[in-house]
Design a protein around this motif. Structure first.
Motif, PDB file in Angstrom:
ATOM      1  N   TRP A  90       0.869  -1.185   0.000  1.00  0.00           N
ATOM      2  CA  TRP A  90       0.000   0.000   0.000  1.00  0.00           C
ATOM      3  C   TRP A  90       0.898   1.226   0.000  1.00  0.00           C
ATOM      4  O   TRP A  90       1.810   1.344   0.823  1.00  0.00           O
ATOM      5  N   VAL A  91       0.668   2.142  -0.928  1.00  0.00           N
ATOM      6  CA  VAL A  91       1.487   3.340  -1.083  1.00  0.00           C
ATOM      7  C   VAL A  91       0.642   4.559  -0.740  1.00  0.00           C
ATOM      8  O   VAL A  91      -0.422   4.767  -1.335  1.00  0.00           O
ATOM      9  N   GLN A  92       1.126   5.340   0.211  1.00  0.00           N
ATOM     10  CA  GLN A  92       0.428   6.561   0.625  1.00  0.00           C
ATOM     11  C   GLN A  92       1.362   7.763   0.448  1.00  0.00           C
ATOM     12  O   GLN A  92       2.307   7.942   1.208  1.00  0.00           O
ATOM     13  N   PRO A  93       1.136   8.596  -0.576  1.00  0.00           N
ATOM     14  CA  PRO A  93       1.968   9.795  -0.737  1.00  0.00           C
ATOM     15  C   PRO A  93       1.768  10.762   0.425  1.00  0.00           C
ATOM     16  O   PRO A  93       0.655  10.947   0.915  1.00  0.00           O
ATOM     17  N   LYS A  94       2.848  11.381   0.865  1.00  0.00           N
ATOM     18  CA  LYS A  94       2.768  12.326   1.969  1.00  0.00           C
ATOM     19  C   LYS A  94       2.365  13.727   1.521  1.00  0.00           C
ATOM     20  O   LYS A  94       2.277  14.641   2.332  1.00  0.00           O
ATOM     21  N   THR A  95       2.114  13.877   0.222  1.00  0.00           N
ATOM     22  CA  THR A  95       1.637  15.158  -0.285  1.00  0.00           C
ATOM     23  C   THR A  95       0.153  15.355  -0.025  1.00  0.00           C
ATOM     24  O   THR A  95      -0.383  16.423  -0.287  1.00  0.00           O
ATOM     25  N   ALA A 126      -4.213  10.757  -2.943  1.00  0.00           N
ATOM     26  CA  ALA A 126      -4.868   9.510  -2.578  1.00  0.00           C
ATOM     27  C   ALA A 126      -3.893   8.346  -2.604  1.00  0.00           C
ATOM     28  O   ALA A 126      -3.049   8.232  -3.500  1.00  0.00           O
ATOM     29  N   GLY A 127      -3.976   7.461  -1.617  1.00  0.00           N
ATOM     30  CA  GLY A 127      -3.162   6.258  -1.586  1.00  0.00           C
ATOM     31  C   GLY A 127      -3.725   5.190  -2.504  1.00  0.00           C
ATOM     32  O   GLY A 127      -4.871   5.268  -2.965  1.00  0.00           O
ATOM     33  N   PHE A 128      -2.934   4.155  -2.753  1.00  0.00           N
ATOM     34  CA  PHE A 128      -3.376   3.103  -3.668  1.00  0.00           C
ATOM     35  C   PHE A 128      -2.587   1.828  -3.410  1.00  0.00           C
ATOM     36  O   PHE A 128      -1.490   1.843  -2.834  1.00  0.00           O
ATOM     37  N   GLY A 138     -10.619  -0.430  -4.327  1.00  0.00           N
ATOM     38  CA  GLY A 138      -9.932   0.836  -4.508  1.00  0.00           C
ATOM     39  C   GLY A 138      -8.949   0.808  -5.663  1.00  0.00           C
ATOM     40  O   GLY A 138      -8.905  -0.136  -6.472  1.00  0.00           O
ATOM     41  N   ALA A 139      -8.121   1.846  -5.728  1.00  0.00           N
ATOM     42  CA  ALA A 139      -7.173   2.014  -6.832  1.00  0.00           C
ATOM     43  C   ALA A 139      -6.048   0.994  -6.732  1.00  0.00           C
ATOM     44  O   ALA A 139      -5.560   0.684  -5.644  1.00  0.00           O
ATOM     45  N   TRP A 140      -5.616   0.498  -7.897  1.00  0.00           N
ATOM     46  CA  TRP A 140      -4.603  -0.560  -7.928  1.00  0.00           C
ATOM     47  C   TRP A 140      -3.711  -0.352  -9.139  1.00  0.00           C
ATOM     48  O   TRP A 140      -4.175  -0.187 -10.258  1.00  0.00           O
ATOM     49  N   LEU A 141      -2.401  -0.370  -8.884  1.00  0.00           N
ATOM     50  CA  LEU A 141      -1.382  -0.256  -9.934  1.00  0.00           C
ATOM     51  C   LEU A 141      -0.525  -1.515  -9.915  1.00  0.00           C
ATOM     52  O   LEU A 141      -0.068  -1.947  -8.859  1.00  0.00           O
ATOM     53  N   VAL A 142      -0.315  -2.116 -11.095  1.00  0.00           N
ATOM     54  CA  VAL A 142       0.493  -3.330 -11.230  1.00  0.00           C
ATOM     55  C   VAL A 142       1.527  -3.066 -12.319  1.00  0.00           C
ATOM     56  O   VAL A 142       1.165  -2.718 -13.446  1.00  0.00           O
ATOM     57  N   LEU A 143       2.815  -3.259 -11.999  1.00  0.00           N
ATOM     58  CA  LEU A 143       3.848  -2.929 -12.981  1.00  0.00           C
ATOM     59  C   LEU A 143       5.063  -3.813 -12.799  1.00  0.00           C
ATOM     60  O   LEU A 143       5.309  -4.344 -11.717  1.00  0.00           O
ATOM     61  N   GLY A 144       5.822  -3.956 -13.882  1.00  0.00           N
ATOM     62  CA  GLY A 144       7.045  -4.728 -13.826  1.00  0.00           C
ATOM     63  C   GLY A 144       7.259  -5.590 -15.053  1.00  0.00           C
ATOM     64  O   GLY A 144       6.664  -5.371 -16.119  1.00  0.00           O
ATOM     65  N   ASP A 145       8.117  -6.592 -14.897  1.00  0.00           N
ATOM     66  CA  ASP A 145       8.457  -7.520 -15.971  1.00  0.00           C
ATOM     67  C   ASP A 145       7.605  -8.777 -15.808  1.00  0.00           C
ATOM     68  O   ASP A 145       7.868  -9.609 -14.947  1.00  0.00           O
ATOM     69  N   PHE A 146       6.584  -8.897 -16.641  1.00  0.00           N
ATOM     70  CA  PHE A 146       5.672 -10.041 -16.551  1.00  0.00           C
ATOM     71  C   PHE A 146       6.231 -11.273 -17.269  1.00  0.00           C
ATOM     72  O   PHE A 146       5.718 -12.372 -17.061  1.00  0.00           O
ATOM     73  N   ASN A 147       7.228 -11.073 -18.145  1.00  0.00           N
ATOM     74  CA  ASN A 147       7.776 -12.167 -18.947  1.00  0.00           C
ATOM     75  C   ASN A 147       6.680 -12.876 -19.728  1.00  0.00           C
ATOM     76  O   ASN A 147       6.748 -14.096 -19.962  1.00  0.00           O
ATOM     77  N   MET A 170      -6.800   4.969 -12.555  1.00  0.00           N
ATOM     78  CA  MET A 170      -6.717   5.895 -13.687  1.00  0.00           C
ATOM     79  C   MET A 170      -7.562   7.136 -13.454  1.00  0.00           C
ATOM     80  O   MET A 170      -7.214   8.236 -13.890  1.00  0.00           O
ATOM     81  N   ASP A 171      -8.700   6.976 -12.760  1.00  0.00           N
ATOM     82  CA  ASP A 171      -9.533   8.141 -12.460  1.00  0.00           C
ATOM     83  C   ASP A 171      -8.861   9.075 -11.463  1.00  0.00           C
ATOM     84  O   ASP A 171      -8.959  10.300 -11.577  1.00  0.00           O
ATOM     85  N   LYS A 172      -8.159   8.503 -10.474  1.00  0.00           N
ATOM     86  CA  LYS A 172      -7.478   9.327  -9.473  1.00  0.00           C
ATOM     87  C   LYS A 172      -6.241  10.001 -10.048  1.00  0.00           C
ATOM     88  O   LYS A 172      -5.888  11.119  -9.670  1.00  0.00           O
ATOM     89  N   TYR A 173      -5.560   9.311 -10.954  1.00  0.00           N
ATOM     90  CA  TYR A 173      -4.328   9.844 -11.547  1.00  0.00           C
ATOM     91  C   TYR A 173      -4.509   9.888 -13.062  1.00  0.00           C
ATOM     92  O   TYR A 173      -3.857   9.157 -13.806  1.00  0.00           O
ATOM     93  N   ASP A 174      -5.396  10.742 -13.493  1.00  0.00           N
ATOM     94  CA  ASP A 174      -5.751  10.782 -14.913  1.00  0.00           C
ATOM     95  C   ASP A 174      -4.647  11.352 -15.797  1.00  0.00           C
ATOM     96  O   ASP A 174      -4.684  11.191 -17.019  1.00  0.00           O
ATOM     97  N   SER A 175      -3.649  12.017 -15.205  1.00  0.00           N
ATOM     98  CA  SER A 175      -2.553  12.563 -16.009  1.00  0.00           C
ATOM     99  C   SER A 175      -1.326  11.658 -16.009  1.00  0.00           C
ATOM    100  O   SER A 175      -0.269  12.041 -16.538  1.00  0.00           O
ATOM    101  N   ALA A 176      -1.431  10.474 -15.423  1.00  0.00           N
ATOM    102  CA  ALA A 176      -0.272   9.575 -15.313  1.00  0.00           C
ATOM    103  C   ALA A 176       0.126   9.025 -16.676  1.00  0.00           C
ATOM    104  O   ALA A 176      -0.724   8.764 -17.531  1.00  0.00           O
ATOM    105  N   GLU A 177       1.419   8.853 -16.858  1.00  0.00           N
ATOM    106  CA  GLU A 177       1.959   8.288 -18.085  1.00  0.00           C
ATOM    107  C   GLU A 177       3.119   7.365 -17.749  1.00  0.00           C
ATOM    108  O   GLU A 177       3.870   7.611 -16.801  1.00  0.00           O
TER     109      GLU A 177
END
Length: 348
Positions: free
Chosen positions: A45-50, A53-55, A85-94, A160-167
């Protein structure tokens, strides 16, 4: 969890002998709560200190063989069932999800199905991406060349709705086989860097020419104003020369990197054209040599840290002092006639 130089790190070494995943974060910027760890992913779980919203965030490094990756897909599905809630999945899936995700190798339908089923059940899709499409290359030549899109950044609709400008920026691979991925969530804030004069500039004849030219320019006003204005003009001229790549090492690195990226861009635009293989290898070799030249120059700047922190009552000062004491040792003293006076004297 380990803490090093103000940063926090965690890994999955307890789940795999090679410790395949390492996560690092700045505790001043994020709170990270590790929820699950296994051999193919770390979920947290990641919570930015700014105040943003966490995710949920899952870092993935899938196994190479298809059968072993079945535990990855089942693990992601289990996470999906037990969270909201919001969920981000990233990395090398092979793994790939489309037949177009690979060039140079056979793609079977059975290879695509597991990842597609997992993405559909978990309601995950690719976030907006720029840069490279293929993220891995086997670096082989001719017909043996294989390009694949196995590194991904996935998210559910709530993220994506919470971080609509993410790239997701897929960066040039350089001399690696994988392309680095940079996920930009927050807008860039450009800060003006202060001007710093580097002593190695004095080795270039152009410096004296610039200083003489700007100092001889006519400036109206009182004496102090003229001095300040001339110094300011010199700074502007030096900065202009620096931006162009003043030193030979910087010019070589900038030129070599531009050529390497240009070759790799052409290769990705024409992935079936094998003529770019040798050109890429030559460009990489030139870039590595230029980097060695630049690193040699940067070693001369290593003393800047001591000049900045050495006179402070800081950890850097005491560590350097201890290091000097270890080396400053007198093992023996004798007089003019060769008689030993004392031995093993340590200089304090």
């Amino acid at each position: 969890m380990n803490v090093c130089s103000g940063w926090c790190f965690t890994h999955n070494l307890s789940c795999h002998e090679n410790g395949r995943i390492i996560i690092g974060w700045c505790p001043n910027a994020f709170n990270v709560d590790i929820k699950a760890v296994n051999s193919q992913f770390i979920h947290c779980w990641v919570q930015p200190k700014t105040g943003a919203a966490g995710f949920d965030c899952t870092f993935v490094y899938g196994f190479n063989d298809q059968q072993s990756r079945s535990h990855l897909w089942s693990g992601l599905k289990q996470i999906h069932q037990g969270r909201v809630g919001a969920w981000l999945v990233l990395g090398d899936f092979n793994a790939i999800s489309l037949s177009d995700d690979r060039i140079g190798g056979i793609v079977r339908r059975s290879e695509l199905t597991p990842m597609l089923d997992c993405m559909n059940e978990c309601q995950l899709s690719d976030i907006k991406a720029t840069g490279r499409y293929y993220t891995w290359s086997n670096k082989q030549e001719g017909d043996h060349r294989v390009l694949s899109r196995i590194d991904r950044v996935l998210a559910n609709q709530m993220w994506m709705d919470k971080y609509d400008s993410a790239e997701a920026h897929i960066l040039p691979e350089g001399d690696f086989d994988h392309t680095p991925m940079l996920v930009c969530v927050y807008p860039d804030v450009s800060l003006k860097k202060p001007f710093r004069f580097y002593n190695y500039w004095c080795h270039y004849d152009e410096l004296l020419v610039i200083v003489r030219k700007e100092w001889e320019m006519h400036v109206s006003g009182c004496v102090m104003y003229r001095v300040v204005q001339k110094l300011r003009n010199i700074k502007i001229a030096i900065r202009r020369m620096r931006n162009k790549g003043w030193t030979d090492a910087e010019i070589a690195v900038n030129s070599a990197r531009s050529k390497m990226v240009a070759v790799q861009n052409a290769m990705h635009e024409n992935p079936r054209d094998i003529s770019y293989c040798n050109a890429e290898k030559e460009a990489q070799a030139t870039y590595k040599q230029a980097q060695k030249m630049l690193n040699s120059m940067l070693q001369q700047q290593a003393k800047l840290k001591w000049l900045k922190c050495g006179d402070e009552n800081s950890k850097v000062f005491y560590q350097a002092l201890k290091a000097r004491r270890r080396h400053n040792r007198i093992h023996a003293i004798h007089d003019m006639e060769g008689n030993w006076l004392t031995k093993k004297i340590q200089v304090e």
